[in-house]
Design a protein around this motif. Structure first.
Motif, PDB file in Angstrom:
ATOM      1  N   ILE A 254       9.258  -2.131  -4.789  1.00 17.61           N
ATOM      2  CA  ILE A 254       9.186  -2.233  -6.215  1.00 17.61           C
ATOM      3  C   ILE A 254       8.196  -1.622  -6.936  1.00 17.61           C
ATOM      4  O   ILE A 254       8.095  -1.493  -8.385  1.00 17.61           O
ATOM      5  CB  ILE A 254       8.789  -3.944  -6.369  1.00 17.61           C
ATOM      6  CG1 ILE A 254       7.731  -4.333  -5.483  1.00 17.61           C
ATOM      7  CG2 ILE A 254      10.291  -4.709  -6.168  1.00 17.61           C
ATOM      8  CD1 ILE A 254       7.195  -5.617  -5.732  1.00 17.61           C
ATOM      9  N   PHE A 255       7.055  -1.019  -6.332  1.00 22.15           N
ATOM     10  CA  PHE A 255       6.187  -0.270  -7.062  1.00 22.15           C
ATOM     11  C   PHE A 255       6.611   1.170  -7.473  1.00 22.15           C
ATOM     12  O   PHE A 255       6.253   1.790  -8.300  1.00 22.15           O
ATOM     13  CB  PHE A 255       4.982   0.033  -6.072  1.00 22.15           C
ATOM     14  CG  PHE A 255       4.263  -1.174  -5.838  1.00 22.15           C
ATOM     15  CD1 PHE A 255       3.486  -1.778  -6.851  1.00 22.15           C
ATOM     16  CD2 PHE A 255       4.541  -1.866  -4.692  1.00 22.15           C
ATOM     17  CE1 PHE A 255       2.666  -3.035  -6.676  1.00 22.15           C
ATOM     18  CE2 PHE A 255       3.920  -3.224  -4.501  1.00 22.15           C
ATOM     19  CZ  PHE A 255       2.887  -3.631  -5.366  1.00 22.15           C
ATOM     20  N   ILE A 256       7.804   1.544  -6.776  1.00 23.24           N
ATOM     21  CA  ILE A 256       8.171   3.129  -6.760  1.00 23.24           C
ATOM     22  C   ILE A 256       9.473   3.137  -7.851  1.00 23.24           C
ATOM     23  O   ILE A 256       9.669   4.037  -8.432  1.00 23.24           O
ATOM     24  CB  ILE A 256       8.149   4.058  -5.636  1.00 23.24           C
ATOM     25  CG1 ILE A 256       8.215   5.480  -6.173  1.00 23.24           C
ATOM     26  CG2 ILE A 256       9.384   3.511  -4.833  1.00 23.24           C
ATOM     27  CD1 ILE A 256       8.111   6.441  -4.847  1.00 23.24           C
ATOM     28  N   ALA A 257      10.129   1.927  -7.746  1.00 21.95           N
ATOM     29  CA  ALA A 257      11.349   2.061  -8.323  1.00 21.95           C
ATOM     30  C   ALA A 257      11.566   1.978  -9.733  1.00 21.95           C
ATOM     31  O   ALA A 257      12.483   2.489 -10.299  1.00 21.95           O
ATOM     32  CB  ALA A 257      12.272   0.827  -7.724  1.00 21.95           C
ATOM     33  N   GLY A 258      10.567   1.250 -10.345  1.00 22.55           N
ATOM     34  CA  GLY A 258      10.867   1.138 -11.630  1.00 22.55           C
ATOM     35  C   GLY A 258      11.440  -0.202 -12.237  1.00 22.55           C
ATOM     36  O   GLY A 258      11.283  -0.651 -13.290  1.00 22.55           O
ATOM     37  N   ASN A 259      12.436  -0.586 -11.460  1.00 18.06           N
ATOM     38  CA  ASN A 259      13.061  -1.845 -11.447  1.00 18.06           C
ATOM     39  C   ASN A 259      13.738  -2.015 -12.791  1.00 18.06           C
ATOM     40  O   ASN A 259      13.877  -2.988 -13.525  1.00 18.06           O
ATOM     41  CB  ASN A 259      12.082  -2.902 -11.439  1.00 18.06           C
ATOM     42  CG  ASN A 259      11.183  -2.995 -10.080  1.00 18.06           C
ATOM     43  OD1 ASN A 259      11.738  -2.358  -9.075  1.00 18.06           O
ATOM     44  ND2 ASN A 259       9.991  -3.306 -10.057  1.00 18.06           N
TER      45      ASN A 259
ATOM     46  N   SER B 109      17.911   1.034 -11.254  1.00 17.21           N
ATOM     47  CA  SER B 109      17.025   0.956 -10.115  1.00 17.21           C
ATOM     48  C   SER B 109      16.394  -0.391  -9.740  1.00 17.21           C
ATOM     49  O   SER B 109      15.241  -0.607  -9.382  1.00 17.21           O
ATOM     50  CB  SER B 109      15.857   2.125 -10.153  1.00 17.21           C
ATOM     51  OG  SER B 109      15.021   1.481 -11.621  1.00 17.21           O
ATOM     52  N   GLU B 110      17.363  -1.336  -9.920  1.00 16.58           N
ATOM     53  CA  GLU B 110      16.907  -2.400  -9.438  1.00 16.58           C
ATOM     54  C   GLU B 110      17.594  -2.875  -8.150  1.00 16.58           C
ATOM     55  O   GLU B 110      18.597  -2.750  -8.001  1.00 16.58           O
ATOM     56  CB  GLU B 110      17.433  -3.652 -10.613  1.00 16.58           C
ATOM     57  CG  GLU B 110      16.839  -4.934 -10.428  1.00 16.58           C
ATOM     58  CD  GLU B 110      17.231  -5.734 -11.663  1.00 16.58           C
ATOM     59  OE1 GLU B 110      16.510  -6.787 -12.036  1.00 16.58           O
ATOM     60  OE2 GLU B 110      18.296  -5.702 -12.055  1.00 16.58           O
ATOM     61  N   ILE B 111      17.037  -3.289  -7.319  1.00 14.91           N
ATOM     62  CA  ILE B 111      17.409  -3.651  -5.698  1.00 14.91           C
ATOM     63  C   ILE B 111      17.561  -5.128  -5.689  1.00 14.91           C
ATOM     64  O   ILE B 111      16.984  -5.950  -6.409  1.00 14.91           O
ATOM     65  CB  ILE B 111      16.157  -2.982  -4.598  1.00 14.91           C
ATOM     66  CG1 ILE B 111      15.037  -3.861  -4.756  1.00 14.91           C
ATOM     67  CG2 ILE B 111      16.270  -1.384  -4.712  1.00 14.91           C
ATOM     68  CD1 ILE B 111      14.169  -3.855  -3.624  1.00 14.91           C
ATOM     69  N   THR B 112      18.572  -5.454  -4.692  1.00 12.67           N
ATOM     70  CA  THR B 112      19.023  -6.745  -4.577  1.00 12.67           C
ATOM     71  C   THR B 112      17.956  -7.795  -4.478  1.00 12.67           C
ATOM     72  O   THR B 112      18.010  -8.882  -4.898  1.00 12.67           O
ATOM     73  CB  THR B 112      20.043  -6.823  -3.517  1.00 12.67           C
ATOM     74  OG1 THR B 112      21.009  -5.799  -3.781  1.00 12.67           O
ATOM     75  CG2 THR B 112      20.880  -8.426  -3.700  1.00 12.67           C
ATOM     76  N   PRO B 113      16.980  -7.530  -3.324  1.00 14.17           N
ATOM     77  CA  PRO B 113      15.922  -8.462  -3.247  1.00 14.17           C
ATOM     78  C   PRO B 113      15.344  -8.809  -4.266  1.00 14.17           C
ATOM     79  O   PRO B 113      14.841  -9.839  -4.705  1.00 14.17           O
ATOM     80  CB  PRO B 113      14.941  -7.763  -2.180  1.00 14.17           C
ATOM     81  CG  PRO B 113      15.999  -6.781  -1.350  1.00 14.17           C
ATOM     82  CD  PRO B 113      16.874  -6.271  -2.539  1.00 14.17           C
ATOM     83  N   LEU B 114      15.077  -7.812  -5.158  1.00 12.29           N
ATOM     84  CA  LEU B 114      14.223  -8.112  -6.553  1.00 12.29           C
ATOM     85  C   LEU B 114      15.304  -9.122  -7.407  1.00 12.29           C
ATOM     86  O   LEU B 114      14.333 -10.080  -8.042  1.00 12.29           O
ATOM     87  CB  LEU B 114      14.023  -6.814  -7.546  1.00 12.29           C
ATOM     88  CG  LEU B 114      13.438  -6.842  -8.680  1.00 12.29           C
ATOM     89  CD1 LEU B 114      11.851  -7.679  -8.237  1.00 12.29           C
ATOM     90  CD2 LEU B 114      13.096  -5.766  -9.406  1.00 12.29           C
TER      91      LEU B 114
ATOM     92  N   VAL C 256       0.669  -1.061  -0.073  1.00  8.90           N
ATOM     93  CA  VAL C 256      -0.119   0.072   0.019  1.00  8.90           C
ATOM     94  C   VAL C 256       0.921   1.326  -0.019  1.00  8.90           C
ATOM     95  O   VAL C 256       0.541   2.294  -0.738  1.00  8.90           O
ATOM     96  CB  VAL C 256      -0.914  -0.130   1.332  1.00  8.90           C
ATOM     97  CG1 VAL C 256      -1.957   1.140   1.173  1.00  8.90           C
ATOM     98  CG2 VAL C 256      -1.614  -1.091   1.199  1.00  8.90           C
ATOM     99  N   ALA C 257       1.891   1.040   1.006  1.00  5.77           N
ATOM    100  CA  ALA C 257       2.739   2.082   0.992  1.00  5.77           C
ATOM    101  C   ALA C 257       3.611   2.649  -0.478  1.00  5.77           C
ATOM    102  O   ALA C 257       3.366   3.682  -1.001  1.00  5.77           O
ATOM    103  CB  ALA C 257       3.783   2.121   1.901  1.00  5.77           C
ATOM    104  N   GLY C 258       3.678   1.468  -0.888  1.00 10.37           N
ATOM    105  CA  GLY C 258       4.623   1.677  -2.341  1.00 10.37           C
ATOM    106  C   GLY C 258       3.830   1.950  -3.368  1.00 10.37           C
ATOM    107  O   GLY C 258       4.052   3.211  -4.163  1.00 10.37           O
TER     108      GLY C 258
ATOM    109  N   GLY D  92      13.265   7.632  -5.954  1.00  6.65           N
ATOM    110  CA  GLY D  92      12.266   6.911  -5.471  1.00  6.65           C
ATOM    111  C   GLY D  92      12.295   5.931  -4.544  1.00  6.65           C
ATOM    112  O   GLY D  92      11.718   5.749  -3.488  1.00  6.65           O
ATOM    113  N   ILE D  93      13.440   4.959  -4.513  1.00  3.91           N
ATOM    114  CA  ILE D  93      13.865   3.997  -3.574  1.00  3.91           C
ATOM    115  C   ILE D  93      14.089   4.814  -2.212  1.00  3.91           C
ATOM    116  O   ILE D  93      13.697   4.178  -1.338  1.00  3.91           O
ATOM    117  CB  ILE D  93      15.122   3.209  -4.101  1.00  3.91           C
ATOM    118  CG1 ILE D  93      14.625   2.685  -5.597  1.00  3.91           C
ATOM    119  CG2 ILE D  93      15.468   2.102  -3.462  1.00  3.91           C
ATOM    120  CD1 ILE D  93      15.713   1.987  -6.170  1.00  3.91           C
TER     121      ILE D  93
END
Lengths: 282, 343
Positions: free
Chosen positions: A223-228, A233-238, A117-119, A149-150
């Motif tokens: 993941i909702f705000i990062a664009g991935n 803008s890809e984070i390690t957990p992803l 929800v926050a994302g 955004g992250i």
């Protein structure tokens, strides 16, 4: 401390405070079940890889970029929270104002809100036509779907940690030390920097460490705000999730191991810093 | 540096802490503000320091109005009851603090600061503790460091808020003798707050007795002890017996003006045979030995009033008093006040 002394202390503890045996037993059991066994399974799985495979998995350019994004953004967010969290805590403790209780309760909201929800909310608000993003866009500032955004998402979820660790310490500050500093000719800023801040520093560091750890581990809201975008803008957990979805379990655990070790080392360093900042207390 | 306090008033949420207080503190003296808790003595001290601002009236240092000066600019040394040392700093850094926060243009050099701080630590006889943290010091040592820290900025006046209040009896007695000697050495105008009359009598050049936000009497220790201005002062400085009436013809005679007679408990003589007509017949009710002195509680015959007499151990043994015995008590010195005064 020699083994004899440890024995002695254990014996003493047992005689003075009852219940040492069962409580310590449960503590170890829970820690093992909840933390140690899953983590060692992780390490075991990663250990199944050869050195070359391991390096290939954890040092691929796309993975390296994700470390930079994750740890960099988590550090930045924890830093922002350390500054503004102290400010929020200060205002909440020191000044009476209408709606104070409401603001105090608002601080905890990031704890309670589902991260997705926050994302989604943050992504909507900060996107190019969102309430806030609309006003930033003309200045060339893009928040949603960028590393910025992250940082915003991590700042949001990390805020309560600093506020809640610093608040009780500010409450317990003795007004007399500020008066003493003023009598000695110190300005407000000097009083804060030399007298008050060193007393707050250990709790600020704790809050910083917690916010940082939370940021590094955060997935849902980012993941909702990062664009991935890979490399940007890809984070390690992803990355780990992606590897899992491709049935590359060994690769996923290898990356996870790196995160685990890195987080552990950073928390250890922060802990040592914290101990150093409390050196006067013995 | 003399301090004049002119018509100072202060209220807290409708409670009058100071009610039109005027007072002059001569330069170089050590003055005690003495009174029961809640009498406004600490408030007055904090107003002198600038930690509190008065609702009315003014404070003058050497004739110069400082009422609106910020505490930073008043150059006062303030010593708190609970020391208020900076616990994250070493003893040295605590004492040096007032010097190191000065603007660069008026800040002494590192070497000068070092000399000044070590000099002050020698003055308070704790130079060997320079590298310790406050948590490693005893209460008495902490208070001496707090005093050194206050003196480091060369204050125009030194203000001490119950400086020995948090210490145990022996350290307290030692420190107050030490403070007296220190003051004889440095002669900075000093004001200290206390509720302990013995402390005030022992240490101060002048005593200001306060009650309910007013000054009851100001004078030398001898003046306030020997010539108390009113029953409150008499009562507050030492144990005192009170009789509703005049003491004469071997009895207590009430009169129409509500006269009250006061006799200090060590001004009472106990005898087996009456020496003169002022002696009252009384029965020994209770005997309590308090180290060097003995407190005897007696019931005055035919009046139901009780008297407390304080004898030295020697006198007590010479008379050989027994509980339940009938004796004569003779007041050596009686003070009478007409009762318009509430205690």
């Amino acid at each position: 401390m020699g083994p004899m002394r440890v024995m002695k202390i254990l014996k003493c503890t047992k005689s003075v405070l009852p219940g040492f045996g069962p409580t310590m037993g449960y503590t170890l059991l829970y820690l093992s079940l909840v933390v140690l066994i899953p983590l060692s399974a992780l390490l075991l799985k990663a250990a199944g890889l050869s050195w070359g495979e391991f390096l290939g998995a954890v040092a691929a350019p796309r993975v390296l970029a994700s470390y930079r994004v994750t740890f960099g953004a988590a550090l930045a967010a924890a830093g922002i929270n350390a500054v503004f969290g102290v400010l929020v805590a200060w205002v909440l403790v020191r000044y009476p104002f209408p709606g104070k209780r409401l603001v105090d309760a608002l601080v905890d909201l990031p704890f309670a809100l589902p991260t997705a929800v926050a994302g989604i909310t943050l992504a909507t608000v900060y996107s190019a036509n969102g309430w806030v993003g609309r006003h930033l866009e003309p200045h060339g500032i893009k928040v949603a779907f960028t590393p910025l955004g992250i940082v915003v998402a991590m700042t949001f979820i990390g805020l309560p940690f600093v506020v809640r660790t610093v608040q009780p310490v500010i409450e317990e500050l003795d007004a007399e030390i500020e008066e003493a500093a003023a009598c000695l000719g110190a300005s407000r800023w000097q009083t804060f920097r030399r007298v008050l801040f060193p007393l707050l520093a250990p709790s600020v560091l704790t809050g910083f460490a917690l916010a940082f750890a939370r940021g590094v581990g955060e997935y849902g809201s980012i993941i909702f705000i990062a664009g991935n975008m890979p490399m940007v803008s890809e984070i390690t957990p992803l990355i780990i999730i992606t590897k899992l979805e491709q049935y590359d379990y060994a690769g996923a655990t290898a990356v996870a191991t790196v995160m685990l070790v890195a987080s552990f080392v950073m928390l250890l360093v922060i802990n040592m810093l914290q101990k150093w900042s409390r050196r006067y207390a013995e | 540096m003399s301090i004049e306090i002119e018509n100072v008033t202060k209220q807290f949420n409708g409670f009058t802490a100071l009610n039109d207080v005027s007072l002059t503190i001569p330069s170089g003296e050590l003055v005690a503000l003495l009174g029961p808790s809640g009498c406004g003595k600490t408030t007055l001290l904090r107003i002198i320091a600038g930690l509190e601002s008065p609702d009315g009236g003014q404070i003058l240092f050497n004739g110069e109005n400082t009422t609106d000066r910020h505490v930073r600019e008043r150059k006062v040394g303030f010593v708190f009851q609970h020391y208020a040392l900076f616990r994250q700093m070493t003893v040295f850094d605590n004492v040096a603090f007032g010097l190191t926060v000065r603007p660069r243009s008026v800040r002494p050099s590192k070497g000068e600061i070092r000399d000044r701080v070590m000099g002050l630590l020698k003055l308070v006889q704790l130079d060997f503790l320079a590298d310790r943290y406050p948590a490693q010091l005893s209460g008495g040592q902490r208070q001496r460091i707090a005093l050194a820290r206050a003196l480091a900025v060369e204050p125009r006046v030194l203000l001490l808020d119950e400086p020995f209040g948090a210490l145990d009896a022996q350290v307290r007695a030692e420190l107050r003798r030490w403070l007296r000697r220190l003051h004889d050495e440095i002669h900075v105008t000093s004001v200290f707050v206390t509720h302990d009359q013995e402390e005030a009598l022992e240490v101060a050049d002048r005593i200001v007795v306060m009650n309910r936000g007013r000054v009851e009497q100001a004078g030398t220790p001898d003046q306030v002890y020997d010539q108390p201005a009113n029953p409150f002062v008499l009562n507050f400085l030492g144990n005192v017996n009170l009789f509703h009436g005049r003491l004469q013809h071997g009895g207590i005679e009430p009169d129409s003006r509500n006269t009250v007679s006061y006799v200090r408990s060590h001004d009472i003589e106990i005898e087996r045979t009456p020496q003169d007509s002022t002696a009252l017949r009384a029965e020994v009710k209770h005997i309590q030995k308090l180290g060097p002195s003995v407190r005897v509680t007696l019931a005055v015959a035919g009046s139901g009033e009780f008297i407390e007499a304080e004898l030295t151990r020697d006198t007590f043994q010479n008379i050989g008093l027994q509980q339940g015995e009938s004796v004569y008590v003779r007041p050596r010195q009686v003070r009478t006040f007409v009762e318009d005064y509430q205690i």
